[in-house]
Write an enzyme that holds these catalytic residues in place. Structure first.
Site, PDB file in Angstrom:
ATOM      1  N   GLU B 101       0.803  -1.229   0.000  1.00 26.20           N
ATOM      2  CA  GLU B 101       0.000   0.000   0.000  1.00 26.20           C
ATOM      3  C   GLU B 101       0.833   1.275   0.000  1.00 26.20           C
ATOM      4  O   GLU B 101       0.545   2.215  -0.734  1.00 26.20           O
ATOM      5  CB  GLU B 101      -0.946   0.022   1.210  1.00 26.20           C
ATOM      6  CG  GLU B 101      -2.255  -0.716   1.005  1.00 26.20           C
ATOM      7  CD  GLU B 101      -2.113  -2.217   1.093  1.00 26.20           C
ATOM      8  OE1 GLU B 101      -0.990  -2.693   1.413  1.00 26.20           O
ATOM      9  OE2 GLU B 101      -3.102  -2.920   0.856  1.00 26.20           O
ATOM     10  N   HIS B 170     -10.743  -5.019  10.400  1.00 23.50           N
ATOM     11  CA  HIS B 170     -11.313  -4.817   9.075  1.00 23.50           C
ATOM     12  C   HIS B 170     -12.604  -4.020   9.104  1.00 23.50           C
ATOM     13  O   HIS B 170     -13.365  -4.049   8.147  1.00 23.50           O
ATOM     14  CB  HIS B 170     -11.580  -6.177   8.406  1.00 23.50           C
ATOM     15  CG  HIS B 170     -10.336  -6.887   7.993  1.00 23.50           C
ATOM     16  ND1 HIS B 170      -9.467  -7.431   8.893  1.00 23.50           N
ATOM     17  CD2 HIS B 170      -9.812  -7.135   6.762  1.00 23.50           C
ATOM     18  CE1 HIS B 170      -8.449  -7.993   8.244  1.00 23.50           C
ATOM     19  NE2 HIS B 170      -8.636  -7.833   6.948  1.00 23.50           N
TER      20      HIS B 170
END
Lengths: 394, 379
Positions: B101, B170
């Site tokens: 990322e 998450h």
């Protein structure tokens, strides 16, 4: 030192080359020959997964004189910044580049306007090399209107998009994936240019550098990772921060070259080589073996983690400006007096720029709220007391 | 309802005349009436289709737009939002990245600085935390630091907030974090119209946009008018939408919670509380004007969000209303938020960790100084 030369003393007009525009102004009639000279650099390149280029470098009297002038201006500028900081005209951070001038000057000799450079916070001279002026550097350092970032960026945030200079970045290592992105865009738009993503030995251990290298090698991006190894990441020597301080090898599958970063000609040769490679085969790492005379920043005396003998030793043996001076004098491309005259003019240029920068006013208060967005949709922004200061953004 | 049917009729009649080969108005009327029993009005598309078509159209219109992220290409998108784009635009414009990322977000920002228009997908915004330095320090601040010379026309998009049973790492909502940063625009679509209009606006915008979607909304269908389906359709950035008008209470929500707000409003209407539901659409800029105008009408405010309460979006809205519309308030401002806990896995605990319709109803009654459903009290 082998020398082949064919030159004549003419009053030829200078061609553009890669000499910063500010320096062309005081060209002298002698030593302006652009005829090619080939010089051998003393320190050979070391290659990693690549065959190193030749030690014979093509140059010219004009180019060497240009190196001398540009580096001298840079040196004077950084020394002036030191005084400015001590007299509190400059606040916050100030990371000086003196000692490392050969890296950015040698690079420019192998680049053109289609190429891009992105670097970290030791960026004053890099900005100059990309076409910036000494005035806008000083004004920016002092937080004035005429600064290259209108006084809103400061020492670490100098940019010149038209000149292909993307900063000036304060977060160590962040500039390396940004550099991969610039190269991605160059490839996408078929711009026929490369990006030099510069970082230091301190940043060389950053994870995102390896993420950037992986993607750029995978996608064959025309990016050259230039590690300016001045051997100290702030106060931490390379052998205390890196298991392997052979930074030119750290790219693993990305080929690398180790270069004497105090030698303009070696840097030029390496970048020329790397650029050809990058345009065809993707990324390369160049480790520039260089040195900074100042500490990490103006708050660092620079002598608690290294000896004064070491610093003066490098200045004696390897100073990049002195090296070019010796070259020019030894090969009779310029006399000692010529060079002294150039120095005098360079000093004056820097002093004039400094005086002018000191006259530049601080930015207007309205500038607090400008440039937050390129397009604001009339949304509101607030000052410390929103009942007092509420601004509709343009 | 009649008006909606009439609109349907016109839409379907024209479509029929256009291509379905059936020319008589009578036949068109039959078609429109039968369609009414199948869906509430007009054509319906899912949020996923809305996002996909918006990205597709913008990529067709501007060759500088490209998509990058994990599994966006050959996998057709982890949530199928980028389905078909690789086939249509090729691997030069739809790029599968490694799981890095920080690296690919930085690469996207660099490409945007040069002049391209990247759409960077984060598989969820939880993973964007690995790249958050690039969103804030490289993207948001650069136009300012460069004195306006280098803008960053990038879109960071992906699912945000809680899904179902995906637990603590998450499920975080990042609206408040990104909403705080000057230099960013933060958009939060709810329905298909929002998704299409805001995505197109985001891609065309010259500044960095954080586009917070919601995984559970991707598959939901919403009716859209023909205008929404037009390639030129965009929505203005920074303008909230009044989904439902009301007089007693202003209920401000975004993303998935807009659906909850509308359901709660339906329930509250039965007991005589008329709720005005505002769909924020944009966290930054925040449409304080619409919110305050509504509160000045209703005199009561309730904010609704899935994210954590402390320093949340609701906190900002409440502060804004107290600052701007204090003298119009008839009740304290209130927030309904996710619970102050990392998201648990067990289904019953997860239910307690996010707002439910009952929570909204209870708080609305409180704002109206009622303890319970007033219909029972008078029965």
């Amino acid at each position: 030192m082998a020398l082949r030369q064919a030159w004549q003393k003419t009053g030829k007009a200078l061609n553009r080359g890669a000499i910063a525009p500010a320096v062309i102004a005081f060209a002298r009639p002698l030593s302006t020959s652009a005829d090619p000279i080939v010089l051998d650099i003393p320190v050979p390149f070391k290659g990693h997964n690549v065959e190193a280029p030749s030690q014979s470098v093509e140059t010219s009297a004009q180019e060497l004189v240009g190196f001398f002038k540009t580096m001298f201006v840079m040196r004077r500028m950084e020394i002036a910044a030191d005084s400015l900081y001590k007299s509190k005209f400059i606040r916050g951070f100030c990371h000086l580049y003196d000692g490392q001038e050969a890296v950015c000057v040698g690079m420019e000799a192998a680049l053109n306007e289609r190429d891009c450079i992105i670097t970290a916070y030791r960026d004053h001279c890099t900005h100059l090399g990309r076409g910036g002026s000494v005035l806008e550097v000083f004004a920016e350092l002092m937080g004035r209107k005429d600064g290259c970032s209108l006084g809103k960026g400061g020492s670490m945030h100098m940019y010149n998009k038209k000149g292909g200079f993307y900063g000036g970045n304060g977060i160590v290592g962040a500039q390396t994936p940004l550099g991969a992105g610039l190269a991605f865009a160059q490839k996408y738009l078929k711009a026929d240019g490369v990006t030099l993503a510069m970082y230091g030995d301190g940043a060389a251990n950053q994870g995102q550098l390896f993420e950037a290298m992986n993607i750029s090698a995978l996608w064959d991006l025309p990016v050259i990772y230039v590690c300016e190894n001045n051997h100290y990441g702030m106060g931490t020597a390379e052998w205390r921060s890196a298991k392997s301080p052979e930074y030119y090898k750290r790219g693993d599958y990305v080929p690398g070259l180790k270069v004497d970063g105090m030698d303009c000609l070696a840097v030029k040769q390496a970048v020329k080589f790397a650029k050809e490679h990058a345009l065809k085969n993707g990324p390369m790492v160049l480790e520039m073996d260089t040195y900074r005379y100042h500490g990490h920043s103006m708050s660092d005396p620079g002598s608690t983690y290294r000896t004064r003998d070491e610093i003066s030793g490098v200045r004696q043996e390897r100073d990049p400006i002195e090296r070019i001076r010796k070259l020019l004098v030894t090969h009779e491309l310029a006399s000692v007096a010529d060079l002294k005259a150039i120095e005098k003019e360079a000093k004056k240029e820097v002093e004039d720029a400094l005086a002018k920068a000191k006259e530049s006013p601080a930015p207007d208060s309205e500038e607090l709220f400008s440039h937050i967005y390129r397009k604001s949709y009339g949304s509101e922004a607030y000052g410390a007391d929103r009942k007092e200061v509420t601004v509709k953004l343009p | 309802m009649v008006g909606a049917l009439g609109k349907n009729f016109a839409t379907f009649a024209s479509r029929l005349r256009g291509g379905h080969g059936c020319d008589t108005a009578a036949a068109a009327a039959v078609w429109a009436v039968s369609k009414r029993f199948m869906s509430s009005s007009g054509e319906s598309i899912t949020v996923r289709e809305a996002l996909n078509s918006a990205i597709d159209e913008e990529m067709s219109a501007d060759s500088k737009v490209f998509v990058m992220g994990e599994e966006v290409g050959e996998y057709q998108g982890a949530y199928k939002v980028t389905k078909g784009l690789l086939q249509k635009f090729g691997p030069d414009r739809v790029l599968d990245t490694p799981i890095t990322e920080a690296g690919f977000a930085g690469l996207g920002v660099g490409a945007a600085m040069y002049g391209l228009k990247p759409i960077v997908e984060f598989m969820t915004f939880n993973f964007a935390m690995q790249a958050i330095d690039h969103l804030i320090n490289s993207a948001a601040k650069t136009n300012y630091m460069s004195g306006g010379t280098i803008n960053v026309p990038i879109v960071f998009r992906g699912p945000n907030g809680a899904a179902a049973g995906v637990a603590a790492q998450h499920s975080q909502c990042f609206a408040a974090w990104y909403g705080q940063v000057p230099g960013l625009k933060v958009l939060v679509p709810y329905d298909a119209e929002d998704a299409r209009g805001l995505m197109k606006a985001a891609i065309r915008d010259p500044d960095p946009v954080v586009f917070l979607e919601n995984e559970l909304l991707y598959g939901e269908s919403f009716p859209v008018s023909k205008g929404v389906l037009d390639p030129s359709f965009t929505l203005p950035i920074g303008k909230a939408k009044i989904m439902r008008e009301g007089n007693d209470l202003t209920l401000v929500a975004f993303s998935k919670m807009v659906g909850y707000a509308l359901k709660a409003a339906d329930e509250l209407a039965k007991e005589g509380i008329s709720v005005e539901v505002i769909n924020l659409r944009s966290i930054r800029p925040l449409d304080r004007e619409t919110i305050n105008a509504s509160v000045r009408k209703t005199s009561r405010l309730l904010t609704l969000e899935e994210g954590w309460p402390q320093h949340g979006v609701g906190a900002e809205i409440c502060a804004s209303v107290v600052e701007e519309s204090f003298y119009y308030l008839d009740a304290p401002v209130e927030r309904i938020c996710g619970a102050d806990v990392p998201m648990p896995y067990a289904a019953n605990l997860e239910r307690l960790a996010v707002p439910q319709i009952d929570d909204i109803i209870r708080a609305a009654r409180r704002a109206c100084f009622r303890k319970e459903d007033m219909r029972q009290a008078t029965a």
